[in-house]
Design a protein around this motif. Structure first.
Motif, PDB file in Angstrom:
ATOM      1  N   ASN A 179       0.788  -1.476  -0.062  1.00 10.50           N
ATOM      2  CA  ASN A 179      -0.063   0.396   0.010  1.00 10.50           C
ATOM      3  C   ASN A 179       0.903   1.073  -0.536  1.00 10.50           C
ATOM      4  O   ASN A 179       0.418   2.180   0.889  1.00 10.50           O
ATOM      5  CB  ASN A 179      -1.140  -0.364   0.825  1.00 10.50           C
ATOM      6  CG  ASN A 179      -2.105   1.151   1.567  1.00 10.50           C
ATOM      7  OD1 ASN A 179      -2.781   1.688  -0.433  1.00 10.50           O
ATOM      8  ND2 ASN A 179      -2.590   1.491   2.085  1.00 10.50           N
ATOM      9  N   SER A 180       1.830   1.275  -0.546  1.00 11.23           N
ATOM     10  CA  SER A 180       2.458   1.842  -0.406  1.00 11.23           C
ATOM     11  C   SER A 180       3.398   2.754  -1.971  1.00 11.23           C
ATOM     12  O   SER A 180       3.379   1.771  -2.463  1.00 11.23           O
ATOM     13  CB  SER A 180       3.566   2.605   0.241  1.00 11.23           C
ATOM     14  OG  SER A 180       4.529   1.701   0.471  1.00 11.23           O
ATOM     15  N   ASP A 223      -6.553   6.323   1.628  1.00 12.75           N
ATOM     16  CA  ASP A 223      -7.580   5.434   1.423  1.00 12.75           C
ATOM     17  C   ASP A 223      -8.128   6.486   0.740  1.00 12.75           C
ATOM     18  O   ASP A 223      -9.197   5.731  -0.990  1.00 12.75           O
ATOM     19  CB  ASP A 223      -7.749   5.535   2.937  1.00 12.75           C
ATOM     20  CG  ASP A 223      -8.092   4.847   4.357  1.00 12.75           C
ATOM     21  OD1 ASP A 223      -7.027   3.931   2.803  1.00 12.75           O
ATOM     22  OD2 ASP A 223      -8.086   4.841   4.625  1.00 12.75           O
ATOM     23  N   SER A 226      -6.737   4.717  -3.291  1.00  6.10           N
ATOM     24  CA  SER A 226      -7.051   3.241  -3.090  1.00  6.10           C
ATOM     25  C   SER A 226      -8.178   2.698  -4.299  1.00  6.10           C
ATOM     26  O   SER A 226      -7.056   2.031  -4.967  1.00  6.10           O
ATOM     27  CB  SER A 226      -7.461   2.754  -1.642  1.00  6.10           C
ATOM     28  OG  SER A 226      -8.801   2.854  -2.421  1.00  6.10           O
TER      29      SER A 226
END
Length: 329
Positions: A179-180, A223, A226
C-alpha cells in the motif's frame, strides 16, 4: 604589466536563484523502469558491403530451411548480407502492438549497412523471453558531406530503425508495494530527498512521505486514492521542489570549458599567474562569500583566455581554497 583582480563581490555580483522543478523531472517511481532487449539478425540488400557469408551463412541456411527451401551454406555466401546485433529499450507500461526504436550494429567485417533491410528478428529480455520483433530499413544518417572543413565521416556499420520493433509481450511492472509507492531520485542527495518528502506531506497535509535514504522516498497511498492510483501519482509528479545542487566544478582541458554547479565558494587567497594577480578578500566590502562565478566573470572582464581560467582554477584546487569537488577531464 600585471593585471590585478580583487574580488570583494562588489566588482561583479551574481545572484543565485534556486531552481524550482517538478518531482516528475528529477525522480521516477520504483518499478516503472526501462528494460533492455537484444537479438541477432541479418541485414540484406547491401551493395557488396556485407560480411561475405563467413558468419551469416548458417543463419541464412536455417532461415531458408524454415521456409522449406533446401539450400546449403556454401550456396548463400554473399557480400550483400551482414550479421548484426539488434538492441532496443522497452519502457515501463508499453503494451502489445506499440513500437520501439531499434539500433543495429554489425558483428562481422561488413563495411557498411547503408540501404540495407533488417530481416524479422526476435528481441529477447534478460529472462530469455521474446518481447518484441524487429524489422525494417536501416538508416545510417545523411549523405557524406564534401567540405574543406575537417568533418568526421559517417560511421556506416551502425544503423538505426525508427519504430522498427513491434512489441509482442508486455513486461510486467508493479509500482505498489504494501500500500505504498517509492520515489527514486535520478541524482541521489540527502537534502533533496528530505525536501521531496516534506513537499509531499505539505501538499496532502498529512505525513504520507518519508525519506528512506538519499535516493528513495516512501509514500503511503491514502484511502481516498486506493482505487485511483493514477490520479494520486499525477498529483505527486506535479509537486514542485527545490533540489539541492552540490558544489562541483568540471574542467574539460580539451575544449577549454568550465562547468560549475551549486554555489561554489572560495576562500581568501592571493595568486600570481602569468599576467594576472588575483586576490580574494571575503567580507572586506560586503558580507558575502566569493564564488567561482565572480572569479570567472572578473577574469573574463580582464581578458583572460579559457586556458588562463582553467589554469587558475587548477592551481586554486591544488591549494585547497575551492570548497567543491573539482573534476578534470
Amino acid at each position: 604589466m600585471k593585471r590585478t583582480a580583487i574580488i570583494g563581490l562588489l566588482l561583479i555580483v551574481f545572484l543565485a536563484f534556486s531552481t524550482v522543478v517538478r518531482i516528475k523531472d528529477i525522480a521516477k517511481f520504483r518499478g516503472a523502469r526501462d528494460n533492455q532487449l537484444f537479438g541477432v539478425g541479418i541485414v540484406v540488400g547491401l551493395n557488396g558491403t556485407g560480411d561475405g557469408g563467413t558468419l551469416n551463412s548458417p543463419l541464412l541456411a536455417n532461415m531458408f530451411k524454415n521456409f522449406g527451401i533446401p539450400i546449403t551454406e556454401a550456396d548463400i555466401k554473399s557480400n550483400n548480407t551482414a550479421l548484426v546485433m539488434v538492441t532496443a529499450d522497452i519502457p515501463a507500461f508499453y503494451k502489445e502492438g506499440m513500437r520501439l526504436d531499434v539500433i543495429v550494429a554489425s558483428i562481422g567485417n561488413a563495411k557498411s549497412l547503408e540501404n540495407g533491410v533488417l530481416v524479422q528478428t526476435p528481441l529477447y529480455g534478460a529472462d530469455g523471453n521474446v518481447y518484441a520483433v524487429a524489422q525494417g530499413p536501416v538508416s545510417v544518417g545523411g549523405s557524406d558531406v564534401k567540405s574543406s572543413i575537417n568533418l568526421q565521416k559517417r560511421f556506416k556499420v551502425t544503423g538505426y530503425i525508427p519504430g522498427g520493433a513491434l512489441i509482442e509481450r508486455e513486461i510486467p511492472s508493479n509500482i505498489v508495494d504494501d500500500n505504498s509507492i517509492t520515489i527514486l531520485l535520478m541524482n541521489p542527495d540527502v537534502t533533496t530527498s528530505a525536501r521531496v518528502a516534506l513537499a509531499i506531506n505539505e501538499k496532502f497535509q498529512s505525513r504520507l512521505a518519508k525519506a528512506v535514504d538519499p535516493s528513495s522516498i516512501k509514500v503511503l497511498i491514502p484511502d481516498a486514492f486506493s482505487d485511483d492510483l493514477i490520479t494520486f501519482l499525477s498529483i505527486i509528479e506535479e509537486i514542485e521542489v527545490v533540489p539541492d545542487q552540490p558544489a562541483k566544478v568540471v574542467i574539460n582541458e580539451r575544449t577549454g570549458t568550465v562547468i560549475f554547479g551549486g554555489n561554489v565558494k572560495i576562500a581568501d587567497f592571493t595568486l600570481s599567474y602569468g599576467n594576472f594577480v588575483i586576490s580574494i578578500e571575503n567580507g572586506k566590502i560586503d558580507e558575502k562569500q566569493a564564488t567561482i562565478s565572480n572569479l570567472i566573470a572578473a577574469l573574463k572582464a580582464l581578458g583572460a583566455t579559457p586556458q588562463d581560467i582553467i589554469g587558475i582554477i587548477q592551481e586554486l584546487y591544488k591549494a585547497g581554497v575551492i570548497f567543491a569537488e573539482v573534476k578534470i577531464m
